[in-house]
Write an enzyme that holds these catalytic residues in place. Structure first.
Site, short mmCIF file in Angstrom:
data_model
loop_
_atom_site.label_atom_id
_atom_site.label_comp_id
_atom_site.label_asym_id
_atom_site.label_seq_id
_atom_site.Cartn_x
_atom_site.Cartn_y
_atom_site.Cartn_z
N LYS A 79 -7.13 -9.45 13.73
CA LYS A 79 -5.81 -8.69 13.18
C LYS A 79 -4.58 -8.45 14.11
O LYS A 79 -5.06 -8.22 15.17
CB LYS A 79 -6.09 -7.54 12.42
CG LYS A 79 -5.36 -7.12 11.09
CD LYS A 79 -5.50 -7.88 9.99
CE LYS A 79 -4.40 -7.58 8.92
NZ LYS A 79 -4.86 -8.19 7.49
N ASP A 112 0.39 -10.31 6.06
CA ASP A 112 -0.38 -8.95 5.49
C ASP A 112 1.07 -8.23 4.87
O ASP A 112 1.95 -8.67 4.92
CB ASP A 112 -1.10 -8.43 6.72
CG ASP A 112 -1.81 -7.32 6.05
OD1 ASP A 112 -2.86 -7.32 5.41
OD2 ASP A 112 -1.39 -6.05 6.32
P1 NDP Z 1 3.26 -6.80 1.12
O1 NDP Z 1 3.98 -6.22 1.98
O2 NDP Z 1 3.57 -8.05 0.17
O3 NDP Z 1 3.34 -5.58 -0.05
C1 NDP Z 1 3.00 -4.12 0.15
C2 NDP Z 1 3.30 -3.39 -0.83
O4 NDP Z 1 2.32 -2.15 -0.89
C3 NDP Z 1 4.43 -3.16 -1.31
O5 NDP Z 1 4.66 -2.70 -2.81
C4 NDP Z 1 4.61 -1.68 -0.47
O6 NDP Z 1 5.94 -0.79 -1.08
C5 NDP Z 1 3.30 -1.08 -0.81
N1 NDP Z 1 3.05 -0.21 0.23
C6 NDP Z 1 2.88 -0.58 1.50
N2 NDP Z 1 2.77 0.76 2.48
C7 NDP Z 1 2.81 1.48 1.57
C8 NDP Z 1 2.43 2.87 1.61
N3 NDP Z 1 2.38 3.48 2.69
N4 NDP Z 1 2.52 3.72 0.51
C9 NDP Z 1 2.80 3.21 -0.66
N5 NDP Z 1 3.08 1.87 -0.88
C10 NDP Z 1 2.86 1.16 0.09
O7 NDP Z 1 1.77 -6.82 1.38
P2 NDP Z 1 0.58 -7.46 0.79
O8 NDP Z 1 0.68 -7.42 -0.85
O9 NDP Z 1 0.13 -8.80 1.34
O10 NDP Z 1 -0.66 -6.47 1.05
C11 NDP Z 1 -1.16 -5.34 0.41
C12 NDP Z 1 -2.60 -5.00 0.78
O11 NDP Z 1 -3.38 -6.26 0.58
C13 NDP Z 1 -2.71 -4.53 2.33
O12 NDP Z 1 -3.66 -3.44 2.25
C14 NDP Z 1 -3.35 -5.77 2.98
O13 NDP Z 1 -3.71 -5.57 4.11
C15 NDP Z 1 -4.05 -6.26 1.92
N6 NDP Z 1 -4.43 -7.78 1.90
C16 NDP Z 1 -3.42 -8.75 1.89
C17 NDP Z 1 -3.78 -10.13 1.96
C18 NDP Z 1 -2.69 -11.11 1.96
O14 NDP Z 1 -3.39 -12.30 1.57
N7 NDP Z 1 -1.63 -10.79 1.79
C19 NDP Z 1 -5.29 -10.42 2.16
C20 NDP Z 1 -6.23 -9.31 2.05
C21 NDP Z 1 -5.76 -8.02 1.89
P3 NDP Z 1 7.15 -0.59 -0.16
O15 NDP Z 1 7.89 -1.85 -0.31
O16 NDP Z 1 7.79 0.55 -0.76
O17 NDP Z 1 6.62 -0.44 1.16
#
Ligand code: NDP
Length: 456
Positions: A136, A176
């Site tokens: 990662k 991510d």
């Molecule tokens: P994105 O950046 O596309 O979206 C993240 C979302 O989560 C946004 O809506 C963001 O809001 C919110 N968010 C992030 N940090 C915080 C925080 N501290 N508090 C509240 N809201 C928060 O990321 P992904 O959708 O790709 O990833 C989401 C999760 O899924 C993560 O945990 C990631 O590790 C996991 N994941 C992702 C994979 C992938 O293929 N993309 C695979 C497996 C797991 P804001 O814009 O306000 O920050």
């Protein structure tokens, strides 16, 4: 649950001591400690059954990354000012294949967070049954509010250092939080420029026209919904007509909502770090995608434009909304014990993690004690990395498969992951405990490969 034997007590004590050693050696990394603790708490049965794993110190070896890379990233913003960020890549374990795992760009990123994600990735990737190791990376760079040109310059500076550690057979990053198709494009371009090689398999999540795989964008969210459906099926239920709450509004959240709707669920919520939206009529996904994917807006914009049926609540918790199925898809530790108690009071039947470690350990205990089907991220969100591995296969064969084929493969992988976690939990006397099942099955596969490959 079998009765506690003397060996088991000894194993449990040994695992607790190991956990303390890891915490002492790597202080100030609470998320990493949490991820390690959660795995160690479930592994006693396998060490009891197979003392040779303890003898070979396999767990100590797994908890120590094979390599950690920290680097300076210097770039220029649109005002001509110099910006300095920190870059990370933790190459955790390559017993099963090249290091594989995403890059996260978020101001909260530090070594402990990258290590927790990389550690989880080892077991998750093992569970897919595919040939991928765990890693990662990321940076404390915050892409929010940055122009396209700034994001490009940052990605180019980041890759200028990282490229020397990557390769399609060595280390293959993906997206991510904060790293989507745009960032992967800039990173790939810089890798190609520096190496003078068209090496499609070095990054996944690429654009469809230049080496990307169909269904990769959708895969994590779709996969979690498929996993949830499998858990419900065991209980004689499905998603049709269920009230579903989703947190986050990024890649995982959007495609979780899309698949859940396609299977007949009523998806009520999305959120971001500012607050959440509840839409009584069910989400309008076209509008949400336009705002989030095209305009890079906020969920408050969604509520404003959707009108009547949607309300925006500043702050608060999306888990205050009663639901049958809750799918946390934002970030780590976003679903607390108080949230779990709320969900149980609201009649929740299943909680499945789209995000990595979104549910605190106390919340997991509340949900499991209440008999809620709980899908841990290691199993439930593995569809993303599994589809990345399919992207690597297509790249190696210089071919591309149609959407339906990749989606079918994804559905097969998610069914197998579910069944493996379920059956492994049964085999070790932890019936219905997907956390234990996923940890035990992932651990055994990695441990066997490490034993076979000698002391490295
Ligand atoms: P994105 O950046 O596309 O979206 C993240 C979302 O989560 C946004 O809506 C963001 O809001 C919110 N968010 C992030 N940090 C915080 C925080 N501290 N508090 C509240 N809201 C928060 O990321 P992904 O959708 O790709 O990833 C989401 C999760 O899924 C993560 O945990 C990631 O590790 C996991 N994941 C992702 C994979 C992938 O293929 N993309 C695979 C497996 C797991 P804001 O814009 O306000 O920050």
């Amino acid at each position: 649950m079998p009765s506690t034997t003397t060996t088991e007590r000894t194993t449990t004590a040994w695992l607790a001591a190991l956990e303390q050693r890891i915490e002492r050696r790597d202080p100030g990394e609470p998320e990493f400690h949490q991820a390690v603790r959660e795995v160690l708490e479930t592994l006693a049965p396998v060490f009891d059954a197979r003392p040779e794993l303890r003898e070979a110190r396999v767990m100590e070896r797994i908890a120590e990354p094979e390599r950690q890379i920290l680097f300076r990233v210097v770039w220029q913003d649109d005002q001509g000012r110099t910006q300095v960020n920190r870059g990370f890549r933790v190459e955790f374990n390559s017993a099963l294949g090249p290091y594989k795992g995403g890059l996260r760009f978020h101001p909260s990123v530090n070594l402990g967070i990258v290590k927790f994600l990389g550690f989880e990735q080892i077991f998750k990737n093992a569970l897919t049954g595919l040939g991928i190791g765990g890693g990662k990376g990321g940076s404390d760079f915050d892409p929010r509010g940055r122009s396209d040109a700034e994001v490009m310059r940052f990605c180019q500076a980041f890759m200028t250092e990282l490229h020397r550690h990557l390769g399609e057979n060595t280390d293959v990053p993906a997206g991510d939080i904060g790293v989507g198709g745009r960032e992967i494009g800039y990173l790939f371009g810089q890798y190609r420029r520096i190496t003078n090689r068209w090496e499609a398999g070095v990054l996944t999540g690429k654009g469809i026209g230049w080496g990307g795989s169909q269904t990769r964008t959708e895969a994590t969210g779709y996969g979690n919904v498929l996993f949830t459906s499998e858990m419900l099926k065991v209980r004689g239920e499905d998603l049709e007509g269920q009230r579903v709450t989703v947190s986050g509004s990024g890649n995982v959240a959007i495609y979780t909502a899309e698949k859940a709707q396609a299977l007949g669920a009523h998806v009520l919520t999305v959120s971001d770090s500012g607050g959440y939206v509840i839409d009584e009529k069910g989400l309008d996904l076209e509008l949400l995608k336009q705002i989030k994917e095209v305009e890079r807006g906020r969920v408050s914009d969604y509520a404003e434009r959707r009108g009547g049926s949607a309300r925006y609540i500043t702050g608060g918790s999306v888990w205050d909304v009663p639901s049958d199925v809750a799918l946390p898809s934002a970030t780590q530790n976003e679903l607390t014990e108080a949230d779990a108690l709320n969900l149980v009071r609201g009649g929740v039947k299943a909680v499945s993690e789209g995000a990595n470690m979104p549910t605190t350990p106390e919340a997991v205990r509340v949900l499991q004690a209440a008999g809620v089907a709980f899908g841990p991220g290691k199993a439930a969100n593995a569809g993303g990395v599994a589809t990345s591995a399919l992207e690597m296969s297509q790249n190696a064969a210089r071919t591309s498969w149609p959407f339906e084929r990749v989606e079918e493969e994804l559905a097969g992988v998610m069914r197998r992951i579910h069944d493996t976690a379920y059956e492994t939990a049964e085999r070790y006397g932890r019936s219905g405990d997907y956390v234990a099942g996923a940890n035990l099955a992932g651990f055994e596969r990695v441990a066997d490969a490490m034993l076979a490959q000698g002391l490295i």
